[in-house]
Design a protein around this motif. Structure first.
Motif, PDB file in Angstrom:
ATOM      1  N   VAL A  48       0.825  -1.208   0.000  1.00 42.87           N
ATOM      2  CA  VAL A  48       0.000   0.000   0.000  1.00 42.87           C
ATOM      3  C   VAL A  48       0.859   1.258   0.000  1.00 42.87           C
ATOM      4  CG1 VAL A  48      -1.702   1.341   1.304  1.00 42.87           C
ATOM      5  CG2 VAL A  48      -1.947  -1.145   1.110  1.00 42.87           C
ATOM      6  N   GLU A  49       1.845   1.335   0.879  1.00 45.46           N
ATOM      7  CA  GLU A  49       2.684   2.536   0.952  1.00 45.46           C
ATOM      8  C   GLU A  49       3.469   2.734  -0.345  1.00 45.46           C
ATOM      9  OE1 GLU A  49       2.543   4.830   3.098  1.00 45.46           O
ATOM     10  OE2 GLU A  49       1.241   3.806   4.533  1.00 45.46           O
ATOM     11  N   GLU A  50       3.916   1.626  -0.928  1.00 45.99           N
ATOM     12  CA  GLU A  50       4.629   1.728  -2.204  1.00 45.99           C
ATOM     13  C   GLU A  50       3.706   2.266  -3.303  1.00 45.99           C
ATOM     14  OE1 GLU A  50       6.687  -1.652   0.073  1.00 45.99           O
ATOM     15  OE2 GLU A  50       4.709  -0.739  -0.068  1.00 45.99           O
ATOM     16  N   GLY A  51       2.463   1.783  -3.328  1.00 44.13           N
ATOM     17  CA  GLY A  51       1.507   2.277  -4.317  1.00 44.13           C
ATOM     18  C   GLY A  51       1.195   3.743  -4.143  1.00 44.13           C
ATOM     19  N   LEU A  52       1.038   4.169  -2.884  1.00 48.41           N
ATOM     20  CA  LEU A  52       0.777   5.582  -2.604  1.00 48.41           C
ATOM     21  C   LEU A  52       1.940   6.453  -3.051  1.00 48.41           C
ATOM     22  CD1 LEU A  52      -0.811   5.186   0.935  1.00 48.41           C
ATOM     23  CD2 LEU A  52      -1.973   6.111  -1.075  1.00 48.41           C
ATOM     24  N   TRP A  53       3.157   5.981  -2.810  1.00 43.48           N
ATOM     25  CA  TRP A  53       4.344   6.743  -3.203  1.00 43.48           C
ATOM     26  C   TRP A  53       4.446   6.856  -4.719  1.00 43.48           C
ATOM     27  CZ3 TRP A  53       8.906   5.613  -5.877  1.00 43.48           C
ATOM     28  CH2 TRP A  53       9.948   6.513  -5.723  1.00 43.48           C
ATOM     29  N   LEU A  54       4.207   5.745  -5.419  1.00 44.51           N
ATOM     30  CA  LEU A  54       4.270   5.765  -6.884  1.00 44.51           C
ATOM     31  C   LEU A  54       3.243   6.723  -7.467  1.00 44.51           C
ATOM     32  CD1 LEU A  54       4.716   1.941  -7.543  1.00 44.51           C
ATOM     33  CD2 LEU A  54       6.384   3.722  -8.105  1.00 44.51           C
ATOM     34  N   SER A  55       2.070   6.801  -6.840  1.00 42.09           N
ATOM     35  CA  SER A  55       1.038   7.713  -7.341  1.00 42.09           C
ATOM     36  C   SER A  55       1.353   9.154  -6.988  1.00 42.09           C
ATOM     37  CB  SER A  55      -0.334   7.316  -6.784  1.00 42.09           C
ATOM     38  OG  SER A  55      -0.418   7.530  -5.398  1.00 42.09           O
ATOM     39  N   GLU A  56       1.825   9.393  -5.768  1.00 42.90           N
ATOM     40  CA  GLU A  56       2.094  10.764  -5.333  1.00 42.90           C
ATOM     41  C   GLU A  56       3.161  11.429  -6.183  1.00 42.90           C
ATOM     42  OE1 GLU A  56       3.650  13.220  -1.352  1.00 42.90           O
ATOM     43  OE2 GLU A  56       3.280  11.058  -1.248  1.00 42.90           O
ATOM     44  N   PHE A  57       4.192  10.667  -6.553  1.00 42.24           N
ATOM     45  CA  PHE A  57       5.296  11.248  -7.317  1.00 42.24           C
ATOM     46  C   PHE A  57       5.191  10.935  -8.814  1.00 42.24           C
ATOM     47  CE2 PHE A  57       6.838  11.030  -2.964  1.00 42.24           C
ATOM     48  CZ  PHE A  57       7.338  12.317  -2.797  1.00 42.24           C
ATOM     49  N   CYS A  58       4.034  10.416  -9.224  1.00 40.55           N
ATOM     50  CA  CYS A  58       3.702  10.221 -10.648  1.00 40.55           C
ATOM     51  C   CYS A  58       4.694   9.324 -11.372  1.00 40.55           C
ATOM     52  CB  CYS A  58       3.589  11.578 -11.353  1.00 40.55           C
ATOM     53  SG  CYS A  58       2.369  12.683 -10.617  1.00 40.55           S
ATOM     54  N   HIS A  59       5.237   8.344 -10.668  1.00 36.61           N
ATOM     55  CA  HIS A  59       6.174   7.434 -11.314  1.00 36.61           C
ATOM     56  C   HIS A  59       5.464   6.329 -12.095  1.00 36.61           C
ATOM     57  CE1 HIS A  59       9.896   9.096  -9.883  1.00 36.61           C
ATOM     58  NE2 HIS A  59       9.540   8.987  -8.613  1.00 36.61           N
ATOM     59  N   ALA A  60       4.263   5.962 -11.684  1.00 36.70           N
ATOM     60  CA  ALA A  60       3.523   4.893 -12.362  1.00 36.70           C
ATOM     61  C   ALA A  60       2.469   5.488 -13.283  1.00 36.70           C
ATOM     62  CB  ALA A  60       2.868   3.977 -11.339  1.00 36.70           C
ATOM     63  N   LYS A  61       2.514   5.121 -14.552  1.00 33.75           N
ATOM     64  CA  LYS A  61       1.513   5.584 -15.513  1.00 33.75           C
ATOM     65  C   LYS A  61       0.310   4.649 -15.548  1.00 33.75           C
ATOM     66  CE  LYS A  61       3.640   9.247 -16.850  1.00 33.75           C
ATOM     67  NZ  LYS A  61       3.076  10.572 -16.505  1.00 33.75           N
ATOM     68  N   SER A  62       0.558   3.364 -15.401  1.00 41.44           N
ATOM     69  CA  SER A  62      -0.505   2.357 -15.306  1.00 41.44           C
ATOM     70  C   SER A  62      -0.021   1.291 -14.337  1.00 41.44           C
ATOM     71  CB  SER A  62      -0.815   1.748 -16.677  1.00 41.44           C
ATOM     72  OG  SER A  62       0.330   1.078 -17.179  1.00 41.44           O
ATOM     73  N   MET A  63      -0.973   0.603 -13.667  1.00 39.85           N
ATOM     74  CA  MET A  63      -0.526  -0.344 -12.644  1.00 39.85           C
ATOM     75  C   MET A  63      -1.596  -1.402 -12.386  1.00 39.85           C
ATOM     76  SD  MET A  63       1.529   0.509  -9.154  1.00 39.85           S
ATOM     77  CE  MET A  63       0.318   1.568  -8.353  1.00 39.85           C
ATOM     78  N   ILE A  64      -1.136  -2.581 -11.972  1.00 41.52           N
ATOM     79  CA  ILE A  64      -1.985  -3.713 -11.621  1.00 41.52           C
ATOM     80  C   ILE A  64      -1.219  -4.519 -10.585  1.00 41.52           C
ATOM     81  CG2 ILE A  64      -1.030  -5.223 -13.425  1.00 41.52           C
ATOM     82  CD1 ILE A  64      -3.814  -6.360 -13.869  1.00 41.52           C
ATOM     83  N   ASP A  65      -1.933  -5.260  -9.736  1.00 38.42           N
ATOM     84  CA  ASP A  65      -1.225  -6.182  -8.850  1.00 38.42           C
ATOM     85  C   ASP A  65      -1.212  -7.570  -9.482  1.00 38.42           C
ATOM     86  OD1 ASP A  65      -3.997  -6.494  -8.381  1.00 38.42           O
ATOM     87  OD2 ASP A  65      -3.632  -7.373  -6.415  1.00 38.42           O
ATOM     88  N   ILE A  66      -0.119  -8.282  -9.285  1.00 40.13           N
ATOM     89  CA  ILE A  66       0.057  -9.586  -9.918  1.00 40.13           C
ATOM     90  C   ILE A  66      -0.616 -10.649  -9.070  1.00 40.13           C
ATOM     91  CG2 ILE A  66       1.720 -11.292 -10.749  1.00 40.13           C
ATOM     92  CD1 ILE A  66       3.715  -9.019 -11.124  1.00 40.13           C
ATOM     93  N   THR A  67      -1.764 -11.140  -9.551  1.00 40.45           N
ATOM     94  CA  THR A  67      -2.509 -12.168  -8.833  1.00 40.45           C
ATOM     95  C   THR A  67      -2.559 -13.484  -9.594  1.00 40.45           C
ATOM     96  OG1 THR A  67      -4.567 -11.332  -9.795  1.00 40.45           O
ATOM     97  CG2 THR A  67      -3.946 -10.499  -7.622  1.00 40.45           C
ATOM     98  N   ASP A  68      -2.689 -13.408 -10.905  1.00 33.55           N
ATOM     99  CA  ASP A  68      -2.859 -14.618 -11.715  1.00 33.55           C
ATOM    100  C   ASP A  68      -1.607 -14.999 -12.490  1.00 33.55           C
ATOM    101  OD1 ASP A  68      -5.453 -14.702 -10.814  1.00 33.55           O
ATOM    102  OD2 ASP A  68      -6.261 -13.671 -12.542  1.00 33.55           O
ATOM    103  N   GLY A  69      -0.549 -14.203 -12.403  1.00 30.41           N
ATOM    104  CA  GLY A  69       0.689 -14.492 -13.109  1.00 30.41           C
ATOM    105  C   GLY A  69       1.178 -13.267 -13.868  1.00 30.41           C
ATOM    106  N   LEU A  70       2.491 -13.153 -13.995  1.00 34.81           N
ATOM    107  CA  LEU A  70       3.081 -11.988 -14.646  1.00 34.81           C
ATOM    108  C   LEU A  70       2.562 -11.798 -16.061  1.00 34.81           C
ATOM    109  CD1 LEU A  70       5.110  -9.690 -15.026  1.00 34.81           C
ATOM    110  CD2 LEU A  70       6.873 -11.405 -15.470  1.00 34.81           C
ATOM    111  N   VAL A  71       2.576 -12.843 -16.875  1.00 31.18           N
ATOM    112  CA  VAL A  71       2.224 -12.688 -18.290  1.00 31.18           C
ATOM    113  C   VAL A  71       0.752 -12.336 -18.466  1.00 31.18           C
ATOM    114  CG1 VAL A  71       2.093 -13.844 -20.526  1.00 31.18           C
ATOM    115  CG2 VAL A  71       4.094 -14.178 -19.074  1.00 31.18           C
ATOM    116  N   ILE A  72      -0.131 -13.059 -17.776  1.00 27.90           N
ATOM    117  CA  ILE A  72      -1.559 -12.813 -17.969  1.00 27.90           C
ATOM    118  C   ILE A  72      -1.973 -11.464 -17.398  1.00 27.90           C
ATOM    119  CG2 ILE A  72      -2.365 -13.973 -15.871  1.00 27.90           C
ATOM    120  CD1 ILE A  72      -4.671 -15.106 -17.579  1.00 27.90           C
ATOM    121  N   ASP A  73      -1.375 -11.045 -16.276  1.00 31.32           N
ATOM    122  CA  ASP A  73      -1.715  -9.740 -15.717  1.00 31.32           C
ATOM    123  C   ASP A  73      -1.095  -8.602 -16.514  1.00 31.32           C
ATOM    124  OD1 ASP A  73      -3.449 -10.478 -13.625  1.00 31.32           O
ATOM    125  OD2 ASP A  73      -1.771 -11.082 -12.371  1.00 31.32           O
ATOM    126  N   LEU A  74       0.095  -8.822 -17.053  1.00 21.51           N
ATOM    127  CA  LEU A  74       0.668  -7.832 -17.960  1.00 21.51           C
ATOM    128  C   LEU A  74      -0.198  -7.684 -19.204  1.00 21.51           C
ATOM    129  CD1 LEU A  74       2.880  -5.883 -18.887  1.00 21.51           C
ATOM    130  CD2 LEU A  74       4.183  -7.863 -19.693  1.00 21.51           C
TER     131      LEU A  74
END
Length: 304
Positions: free
Chosen positions: A189-215
């Motif tokens: 959670v804190e990492e996600g908040l930081w990425l959003s606050e400083f605009c480092h992430a343009k798009s994001m998802i959490d990996i639940t079903d596997g790297l390839v399928i979630d990508l």
């Protein structure tokens, strides 16, 4: 809604994404609905001009997400961790949760207390509280957890802001679910908040079903990607990294200069941050290694 073959009649005939696509057709549009079905959380406009309300839910069911006899503390960590991971993927802050509990009548009360203590300990880290829920008897143990949170409207991160040449990053280590990580994972959670606050992430998802399928969900058939085998092989067996799922790490694209992003990250967080690929125009996902570039099959963990 996409058209599926008429000979598909039973739930078992459909993949998870197909079921989600069908059910999304029943979503009614509303003026204050910013983002509905299809992202990690739903986003709704409210009377606060600076913030959106953010909602998510996750089920954690015995026999699907954990085995009979699993330790109560690990069950609690996973049950609430799945919800917190959704908030993290949006750059949102969790505030309230409701827990619908399905439980066998011969389940030990002491074990149930340990589960809820585990949940409460995780929530206390983010000043989030259990505020209600429901209770019903069942043959198996299960938790359906609904979460409500907030996000700054200018900082919230959606899945659909991918573009060509963005770098692809992930937090932590992938491919370790077979070794128990799917029960013991930390919430980002804190990492996600930081990425959003400083605009480092343009798009994001959490990996639940596997790297390839979630990508692939992040790319949404509009773009493709080249993944770097040398970066992924340092984490675990490459097949586990690509396809096992249940890592609950953040997967995001970024336009930030890699050195600047990494240096800033290391000053803030102890967990790893790795550049694992980049976005391309062609809508396929490839693995680049010293043996060449190979097309990857889009597959992962399926709940159905």
């Amino acid at each position: 809604m996409k058209k599926y073959l008429n000979n598909k009649l039973l739930i078992k005939d459909f993949k998870e994404d197909e079921i989600t696509d069908i059910l999304s057709s029943y979503q009614s549009s509303r003026n204050n609905l910013i983002k509905g079905i299809g992202d990690d959380c739903a986003v709704v406009n409210n009377e606060n001009n600076d913030e959106y309300s953010v909602y998510t839910s996750d089920a954690t069911i015995e026999g699907v997400h954990f085995n009979f006899g699993e330790s109560p503390e690990r069950i609690g960590n996973k049950a609430i961790g799945r919800v917190l991971s959704d908030f993290a993927a949006m750059g949102a802050r969790p505030r309230w949760v409701l827990i619908n509990l399905s439980i066998p009548q011969d389940y030990k009360m002491d074990d149930l207390k340990i589960i809820y203590s585990s949940i409460q300990n995780k929530l206390d880290q983010y000043e989030c509280s259990i505020v209600g829920g429901d209770l019903t008897k069942s043959n198996t143990l299960g938790f359906n957890i609904f979460g409500a949170g907030i996000a700054k409207y200018q900082n919230i991160i959606y899945r659909d802001n991918v573009n060509i040449n963005q770098k692809i990053w992930c937090t932590g280590q992938l491919g370790l679910s077979a070794y128990g990580k799917h029960l013991d994972f930390p919430s980002r959670v804190e990492e996600g908040l930081w990425l959003s606050e400083f605009c480092h992430a343009k798009s994001m998802i959490d990996i639940t079903d596997g790297l390839v399928i979630d990508l692939n969900r992040l790319l949404n058939n509009k773009f493709g990607a080249i993944l770097y085998a040398d970066a992924l092989e340092k984490m675990s067996n490459i097949e586990n990294v690509l396809y096992n799922g249940e890592d609950y790490e953040l997967l995001f694209t970024s336009c930030s200069l890699p050195d600047i992003l990494l240096n800033s990250w290391k000053q803030k967080f102890p967990c790893e941050l790795t550049c694992i690929g980049h976005v391309i125009e062609e809508s396929n996902i490839y693995l680049k290694s010293d043996r060449g570039i190979n097309l990857l099959e889009v597959k992962g963990y399926e709940h159905f």
